[in-house]
Design an enzyme around this catalytic site. Structure first.
Site, mmCIF file in Angstrom:
data_model
loop_
_atom_site.group_PDB
_atom_site.id
_atom_site.type_symbol
_atom_site.label_atom_id
_atom_site.label_comp_id
_atom_site.label_asym_id
_atom_site.label_seq_id
_atom_site.Cartn_x
_atom_site.Cartn_y
_atom_site.Cartn_z
ATOM 1 N N ARG A 26 -4.454 -7.260 -6.308
ATOM 2 C CA ARG A 26 -3.455 -7.154 -7.381
ATOM 3 C C ARG A 26 -3.946 -7.803 -8.671
ATOM 4 N NH1 ARG A 26 -1.157 -6.735 -2.483
ATOM 5 N NH2 ARG A 26 0.899 -5.813 -2.221
ATOM 6 N N SER A 173 7.201 -1.800 3.785
ATOM 7 C CA SER A 173 5.769 -1.843 3.470
ATOM 8 C C SER A 173 5.551 -2.342 2.046
ATOM 9 C CB SER A 173 5.171 -0.438 3.631
ATOM 10 O OG SER A 173 3.969 -0.342 2.913
ATOM 11 N N GLN A 175 2.760 -2.245 0.581
ATOM 12 C CA GLN A 175 1.868 -1.295 -0.091
ATOM 13 C C GLN A 175 2.676 -0.170 -0.726
ATOM 14 O OE1 GLN A 175 -1.019 -0.124 2.858
ATOM 15 N NE2 GLN A 175 -2.044 -2.114 2.818
ATOM 16 N N ASP A 320 0.076 -8.589 10.017
ATOM 17 C CA ASP A 320 -1.385 -8.591 10.194
ATOM 18 C C ASP A 320 -1.839 -9.618 11.234
ATOM 19 O OD1 ASP A 320 -1.652 -6.589 8.344
ATOM 20 O OD2 ASP A 320 -2.163 -7.914 6.682
ATOM 21 N N LYS A 347 -2.391 0.877 11.445
ATOM 22 C CA LYS A 347 -3.237 -0.045 10.665
ATOM 23 C C LYS A 347 -4.704 0.415 10.779
ATOM 24 C CE LYS A 347 -0.005 -2.736 9.100
ATOM 25 N NZ LYS A 347 0.292 -2.745 7.666
HETATM 26 C C1 S3P Z 1 -0.733 -5.420 2.363
HETATM 27 C C2 S3P Z 1 0.394 -5.045 3.008
HETATM 28 C C3 S3P Z 1 0.483 -4.837 4.459
HETATM 29 C C4 S3P Z 1 -0.708 -5.438 5.198
HETATM 30 C C5 S3P Z 1 -2.003 -5.169 4.510
HETATM 31 C C6 S3P Z 1 -1.992 -5.701 3.089
HETATM 32 C C7 S3P Z 1 -0.682 -5.587 0.894
HETATM 33 O O1 S3P Z 1 0.552 -3.442 4.715
HETATM 34 O O2 S3P Z 1 -0.753 -4.950 6.521
HETATM 35 O O3 S3P Z 1 -3.072 -5.804 5.213
HETATM 36 O O4 S3P Z 1 -1.592 -6.210 0.316
HETATM 37 O O5 S3P Z 1 0.277 -5.095 0.283
HETATM 38 P P1 S3P Z 1 1.965 -2.660 4.642
HETATM 39 O O6 S3P Z 1 2.613 -3.088 3.414
HETATM 40 O O7 S3P Z 1 1.666 -1.203 4.643
HETATM 41 O O8 S3P Z 1 2.681 -3.093 5.888
#
Ligand code: S3P
Length: 436
Positions: A26, A173, A175, A320, A347
């Site tokens: 980020r 999520s 992400q 994670d 994952k």
């Molecule tokens: C992450 C969000 C998680 C995590 C990944 C990193 C991030 O995934 O498993 O290792 O940096 O936003 P999800 O948001 O899809 O669960």
């Protein structure tokens, strides 16, 4: 290639957690989009995933410098912002490697631009679900195509005018949330997201520090389109990397480990709660704030653990860490049940199947369920040779299992740990755990 790990007599000392992977991605992406100059990012994650983000940003015309860190700290970078509309059309396909975070967050950045971009990655990445970002971005006005009816990478971003959206997220999520917030920055109106549960909030914290109007009410997030101001970021240590040492320290019979500089953001700290629920001797010291994120040193000592149930809202806060929690669960007294964790199936590997499979091979009668696993507890973890499933967190969980197992554990293709933590095996060697 392989490594063989055996239990050392004792496990004592200090470890510095490497820079956080989520915050590092980020820090580069968001500062690249700022319109006010050059930012410095220190203690950057050494993992290959974050290098994928740096290389993609460079291919889009962003000037990034990178220098090795000193005194055990991660690299120092500078990023020159070009503003929300300043990215250049790349000459080639953008390669996100193994990184789901790069792919999903970049999707929010690339959607609706008047440049053509193609985003792809390795075999694992190309099998991971991308429909979850393509569908809402398309609803916002983006034109995106991909394999398997626009659900798998490579993804092609053609352009389109982005509109604000009101979107109920089907999965908790970070992400997906971050992808839509990034798209929302350039939309013509407000973006409102409803989350089914809390997930890591680094995006909200960083965007807010960069001057974006983003508010939260319960699980709803409201973002107004906005320019970004540059912010210098010192990346906190990665709790997901520290988690391996936390589990090693509480499971080894003669251990005391101080893990320095661990990010303890409450939306990431489920591992601390879970281990404490299991009866771990785990305490936080020197709690402080680094770049708007809470940080502490974590002290762990040999503990008598008991099994727990992990389900509901805590699951996204330790998603994670479940592969390494499975190691602790195997040696805890009584069974541990994990539910509501079906995300583990998509994952870097199917982490339910992979964890259950190696545990069974090591003599632990774990059972996989559709959304989690049942680990019986009261077990000695046996030895053997196991594959790393091309998954960094599986490889490192096996490494920790080797530090506490009755017989040595051999891990095939251990280098995959470099996706998030290239120094991991060296630290195991420093503790006297590496025998081959
Ligand atoms: C992450 C969000 C998680 C995590 C990944 C990193 C991030 O995934 O498993 O290792 O940096 O936003 P999800 O948001 O899809 O669960």
């Amino acid at each position: 290639m392989s490594v063989t790990i055996a239990r050392p007599q004792s496990l004592r000392g200090e470890i510095i957690a490497p820079g956080d992977k989520s915050v590092s991605h980020r820090a580069i992406m968001f500062n690249a989009l700022s319109h006010t100059g050059t930012a410095s990012v220190t203690n950057f994650s050494p993992g290959a995933d974050c290098t994928s983000t740096v290389e993609i940003m460079r291919s889009l015309g962003i000037e990034i410098t990178r220098e090795s860190g000193r005194n055990g700290m991660g690299d120092s970078l500078t990023v020159k912002g070009v503003g929300l509309n300043g990215l250049q059309e790349p000459a080639s396909v953008l390669d996100a490697g193994n990184s789901g975070t790069t792919t999903r967050l970049m999707s929010g950045i690339l959607a609706g631009r008047d440049i053509l971009t193609i985003l792809t990655g390795d075999e694992s990445l190309k099998s991971r679900p991308m429909g979850r970002v393509v569908e809402p971005l398309t609803q916002m006005g983006a034109s995106i195509s991909g394999r398997a009816n626009n659900t798998l990478a490579p993804l092609v971003f053609h352009g389109g005018l982005l509109h604000g959206t009101s979107y109920e997220m089907p999965v908790a999520s970070a992400q997906l949330k971050s992808c839509l917030l990034l798209a929302g920055l350039r939309a013509d109106d407000t973006t409102t997201l409803t989350q089914p549960a809390e997930s890591r909030d680094h995006t909200e914290r960083m965007l807010s520090a960069m001057g974006v109007s983003i508010s939260k009410s319960g699980l709803d997030l409201v973002l107004e389109p906005s320019d970004l101001e540059t912010v210098d970021i010192e990346v906190p240590g990665d709790i997901s990397s520290a988690a391996f040492w936390m589990v090693a320290g509480v499971c080894h019979p003669d251990a005391e480990l101080l893990i320095r500089n661990v990010g303890t953001n409450p939306t990431r700290a489920g591992i601390i709660t879970a281990l404490q629920m299991m009866g771990a001797d785990l305490t936080l010291h020197d709690e402080r704030q680094v770049a708007g994120e809470p940080v502490a040193d974590v002290l762990v000592r040999s503990s008598q653990l008991h099994g727990i149930e992990l389900s509901g809202d805590i699951v996204p806060l330790l998603i994670d860490e479940i592969p390494v929690i499975a190691v602790a669960a195997a040696v805890a007294e009584g069974q541990t049940v994990v539910r509501d964790a079906e995300e583990l199936r998509v994952k870097e590997s199917d982490r339910i199947q992979a964890s259950v499979s190696w545990l069974n091979g090591a003599g632990v009668e774990a059972i996989g369920t559709s959304d989690g696993m049942i680990v019986p507890g009261d077990n000695t973890i046996g030895g053997g040779q196991f594959q790393s499933y091309d998954d960094h967190r599986l490889a490192m969980s096996l490494g920790i299992a080797g530090l506490i197992s009755a017989d040595p554990i051999t891990i095939l293709d251990p280098d995959v740990a470099g996706i998030s933590y290239p120094g991991f095996w060296q630290t195991i060697e420093d503790f006297g755990g590496l025998i081959g």
